[in-house]
Enzyme design. Structure first.
Site, PDB file in Angstrom:
ATOM      1  N   GLU A 120      -6.263   7.517   7.544  1.00  0.00           N
ATOM      2  CA  GLU A 120      -5.220   8.399   8.109  1.00  0.00           C
ATOM      3  C   GLU A 120      -4.646   9.352   7.060  1.00  0.00           C
ATOM      4  O   GLU A 120      -4.218  10.464   7.382  1.00  0.00           O
ATOM      5  CB  GLU A 120      -4.124   7.507   8.702  1.00  0.00           C
ATOM      6  CG  GLU A 120      -3.058   8.235   9.441  1.00  0.00           C
ATOM      7  CD  GLU A 120      -2.031   7.273  10.027  1.00  0.00           C
ATOM      8  OE1 GLU A 120      -2.421   6.350  10.793  1.00  0.00           O
ATOM      9  OE2 GLU A 120      -0.845   7.425   9.723  1.00  0.00           O
ATOM     10  N   THR A 130       5.827   8.935  10.351  1.00  0.00           N
ATOM     11  CA  THR A 130       6.405   7.591  10.179  1.00  0.00           C
ATOM     12  C   THR A 130       6.250   7.105   8.742  1.00  0.00           C
ATOM     13  O   THR A 130       6.979   6.229   8.314  1.00  0.00           O
ATOM     14  CB  THR A 130       5.739   6.548  11.111  1.00  0.00           C
ATOM     15  OG1 THR A 130       4.350   6.465  10.786  1.00  0.00           O
ATOM     16  CG2 THR A 130       5.904   6.903  12.571  1.00  0.00           C
ATOM     17  N   ARG A 139       3.006  -6.990  12.869  1.00  0.00           N
ATOM     18  CA  ARG A 139       1.667  -6.539  13.272  1.00  0.00           C
ATOM     19  C   ARG A 139       0.767  -7.760  13.422  1.00  0.00           C
ATOM     20  O   ARG A 139       1.107  -8.848  12.964  1.00  0.00           O
ATOM     21  CB  ARG A 139       1.061  -5.584  12.223  1.00  0.00           C
ATOM     22  CG  ARG A 139       1.792  -4.254  12.150  1.00  0.00           C
ATOM     23  CD  ARG A 139       1.117  -3.262  11.207  1.00  0.00           C
ATOM     24  NE  ARG A 139       1.810  -1.981  11.253  1.00  0.00           N
ATOM     25  CZ  ARG A 139       1.411  -0.883  10.618  1.00  0.00           C
ATOM     26  NH1 ARG A 139       0.316  -0.909   9.876  1.00  0.00           N
ATOM     27  NH2 ARG A 139       2.076   0.250  10.723  1.00  0.00           N
ATOM     28  N   ARG A 196       3.947   0.608   2.608  1.00  0.00           N
ATOM     29  CA  ARG A 196       4.120  -0.546   3.493  1.00  0.00           C
ATOM     30  C   ARG A 196       3.882  -1.796   2.663  1.00  0.00           C
ATOM     31  O   ARG A 196       2.824  -1.954   2.057  1.00  0.00           O
ATOM     32  CB  ARG A 196       3.147  -0.499   4.676  1.00  0.00           C
ATOM     33  CG  ARG A 196       3.524  -1.527   5.766  1.00  0.00           C
ATOM     34  CD  ARG A 196       2.744  -1.273   7.046  1.00  0.00           C
ATOM     35  NE  ARG A 196       1.447  -1.928   7.067  1.00  0.00           N
ATOM     36  CZ  ARG A 196       1.251  -3.203   7.413  1.00  0.00           C
ATOM     37  NH1 ARG A 196       2.257  -3.967   7.769  1.00  0.00           N
ATOM     38  NH2 ARG A 196       0.032  -3.716   7.424  1.00  0.00           N
ATOM     39  N   ARG A 223       0.842  -1.207   0.000  1.00  0.00           N
ATOM     40  CA  ARG A 223       0.000   0.000   0.000  1.00  0.00           C
ATOM     41  C   ARG A 223       0.864   1.239   0.000  1.00  0.00           C
ATOM     42  O   ARG A 223       1.978   1.228   0.531  1.00  0.00           O
ATOM     43  CB  ARG A 223      -0.942   0.014   1.201  1.00  0.00           C
ATOM     44  CG  ARG A 223      -0.286   0.090   2.581  1.00  0.00           C
ATOM     45  CD  ARG A 223      -0.044   1.495   3.103  1.00  0.00           C
ATOM     46  NE  ARG A 223       0.193   1.515   4.536  1.00  0.00           N
ATOM     47  CZ  ARG A 223       0.995   2.365   5.145  1.00  0.00           C
ATOM     48  NH1 ARG A 223       1.682   3.267   4.439  1.00  0.00           N
ATOM     49  NH2 ARG A 223       1.144   2.342   6.462  1.00  0.00           N
ATOM     50  N   ARG A 258      -5.367   5.697   0.587  1.00  0.00           N
ATOM     51  CA  ARG A 258      -4.397   4.607   0.710  1.00  0.00           C
ATOM     52  C   ARG A 258      -4.694   3.706  -0.481  1.00  0.00           C
ATOM     53  O   ARG A 258      -5.822   3.212  -0.620  1.00  0.00           O
ATOM     54  CB  ARG A 258      -4.577   3.825   2.020  1.00  0.00           C
ATOM     55  CG  ARG A 258      -4.110   4.586   3.262  1.00  0.00           C
ATOM     56  CD  ARG A 258      -2.653   4.290   3.588  1.00  0.00           C
ATOM     57  NE  ARG A 258      -2.104   5.200   4.572  1.00  0.00           N
ATOM     58  CZ  ARG A 258      -1.823   4.886   5.837  1.00  0.00           C
ATOM     59  NH1 ARG A 258      -2.090   3.678   6.300  1.00  0.00           N
ATOM     60  NH2 ARG A 258      -1.267   5.773   6.640  1.00  0.00           N
ATOM     61  N   GLU A 301      -2.444  -2.976  12.276  1.00  0.00           N
ATOM     62  CA  GLU A 301      -1.807  -2.298  13.407  1.00  0.00           C
ATOM     63  C   GLU A 301      -2.686  -2.387  14.661  1.00  0.00           C
ATOM     64  O   GLU A 301      -3.905  -2.246  14.576  1.00  0.00           O
ATOM     65  CB  GLU A 301      -1.589  -0.823  13.033  1.00  0.00           C
ATOM     66  CG  GLU A 301      -0.666  -0.103  13.969  1.00  0.00           C
ATOM     67  CD  GLU A 301      -0.437   1.350  13.540  1.00  0.00           C
ATOM     68  OE1 GLU A 301      -1.347   1.950  12.922  1.00  0.00           O
ATOM     69  OE2 GLU A 301       0.649   1.884  13.845  1.00  0.00           O
ATOM     70  N   CYS A 312       1.122  11.034   9.027  1.00  0.00           N
ATOM     71  CA  CYS A 312       2.033  10.586  10.080  1.00  0.00           C
ATOM     72  C   CYS A 312       3.469  10.642   9.572  1.00  0.00           C
ATOM     73  O   CYS A 312       3.765  10.099   8.504  1.00  0.00           O
ATOM     74  CB  CYS A 312       1.684   9.165  10.514  1.00  0.00           C
ATOM     75  SG  CYS A 312       2.656   8.606  11.927  1.00  0.00           S
TER      76      CYS A 312
END
Ligand code: ADP
Ligand code: ARG
Length: 367
Positions: free
Chosen positions: A230, A280, A318, A287, A122, A234, A323, A278
């Site tokens: 988020e 991160t 995970r 990911r 993703r 995505r 998550e 984020c």
């Protein structure tokens, strides 16, 4: 005006060494900002203040936040991604740029003795002309969904990506029922109810749930776009198999199609690459994961041992539902390279392949 927040941050600095945003917040820098900028930066930190156990502890709320508040974010990025404060990111999907890959760059897990696994890649993307999800109004969330529904028409008409959009927005033409939503969550297609996530709630990212939320799903269910999680979008490919290139290559091709749709300009930073909520995820926003059974490393019913072994290999573990979820009953975990920033997309998929080989050896040694 910010006395209370500043006092909270000062107290947390002593108690929460793992909270990167709190540790990187410099009151002297904050004092140099004008009132609007102070309000914006405080909004970015709210999640880390309200959730002291945070590890990153902040989210960008406007596409330009990383550049506008560079003295703060450069430090936070350096600490989280273990890079220099002046590090610059470069994007590159070309596997020939990566050394040491198997012949022709084919990342076939069968060569590692593995059966077909569920593979997923993703990327996050945000539209340049909306605030990031932490600062959106309900009207903006719905306007973004409307913009995307028009864009999805291009995919619906496309031979490789045809499918349908499913909305959670009350009254949306494509609204699905709670049962249909749950079926999509259970199939790992749709994202979970964000209003249960205290980090996203405090960040403002989960606000107005479920307005402006939904997902585009291709007819074969292997190409998916989330709307309103988020990040604004995505975009992912997911299928069972052994050749990681299948999901990686398909995602790149799909991304080029989505990128070419009228009205969609993705937020990018010259120095930091793809802009995400984020920090991160900044840079690639990618990911790449597989679901894999590690019965020996999860024999105690938790992911503690698998995590300890995976960390030095640069891998995150995970749960089977993503998550903050527990491992599957059969010892299934979700493995992905941890790095997203100052690494290329091609290096991430290669790191997944190499990491799986190392983790498989550890699993066998633990037997
Ligand atoms: P993200 O990957 O976007 O950071 P999560 O970790 O919450 O978000 O995962 C989102 C969903 O994707 C979850 O349902 C998770 O189980 C699913 N998922 C992730 N990787 C895989 C995979 N390799 N195969 C099947 N489902 C996966
Ligand atoms: N905000 C949380 C923290 O700081 C989660 C960060 C990583 N996860 C994510 N979904 N962005 O620990």
């Amino acid at each position: 005006m910010y006395e209370q927040k500043l006092a909270q941050i000062a107290a947390l600095k002593a108690d929460q060494p793992q909270n990167i945003a709190i540790q990187c917040f410099d009151p002297a820098y904050f004092a140099t900002l004008g009132p609007d900028e102070q309000a914006r930066l405080m909004t970015c930190l709210n999640s880390g203040i309200e959730n002291p156990d945070s590890e990153m502890g902040c989210y960008a709320c406007q596409p330009s936040d990383y550049d506008d508040f560079r003295p703060f974010f450069a430090k936070a990025l350096a600490r989280n991604h273990r890079v220099a404060e002046d590090a610059k990111h470069t994007n590159n999907w070309d596997l020939s740029s990566v050394d040491g890959l198997p012949d022709e760059g084919v990342l076939d897990m069968a060569a590692l003795g593995l059966p077909p696994l569920s593979m997923r890649v993703r990327v996050g993307r945000n539209l340049a002309d909306f605030p990031l999800p932490g600062s959106m109004t309900r009207d903006q969330r719905v306007a973004l969904e409307t913009r995307m529904m028009a864009a999805f028409q291009v995919l619906i008409d496309h031979p490789d990506y045809g499918g349908a959009y499913h909305s959670l927005t009350p009254g949306n033409l494509n609204q699905i029922t709670q049962a249909q939503y749950q079926e999509l969550v259970d199939a790992h297609i749709m994202f979970k109810d964000m209003s249960n996530d205290s980090y996203l709630l405090a960040a403002g990212i989960a606000a107005d749930w479920p307005h402006g939320r939904g997902c585009y799903v291709s007819d074969d269910r292997s190409f998916i776009i989330w709307v309103g999680e988020e990040d604004h979008l995505r975009i992912m490919c997911m299928e069972r198999g052994t050749v990681l290139n299948r999901v990686f290559d398909r995602l790149k091709t799909a991304l080029d199609v989505v990128n070419g749709i009228d009205g969609l300009t993705f937020a990018m930073s010259d120095d930091y690459g793809v802009v995400t909520s984020c920090p991160t995820n900044l840079g690639t926003a990618m990911r790449a994961s597989v679901h894999i059974q590690l019965p020996n490393l999860t024999a105690d019913g938790t992911d503690q041992k698998a995590k300890a072994i995976a960390k030095p290999l640069g891998l995150s573990v995970r749960g089977a539902g993503g998550e903050h979820t527990p491992i599957g009953a059969d010892g299934t975990v979700d493995i992905s390279p941890s790095a997203r920033f100052c690494i290329t997309e091609a290096q991430i998929i290669a790191a997944l392949y190499k990491g799986i080989a190392l983790l498989k050896a550890e699993e066998e040694a633990a037997g």
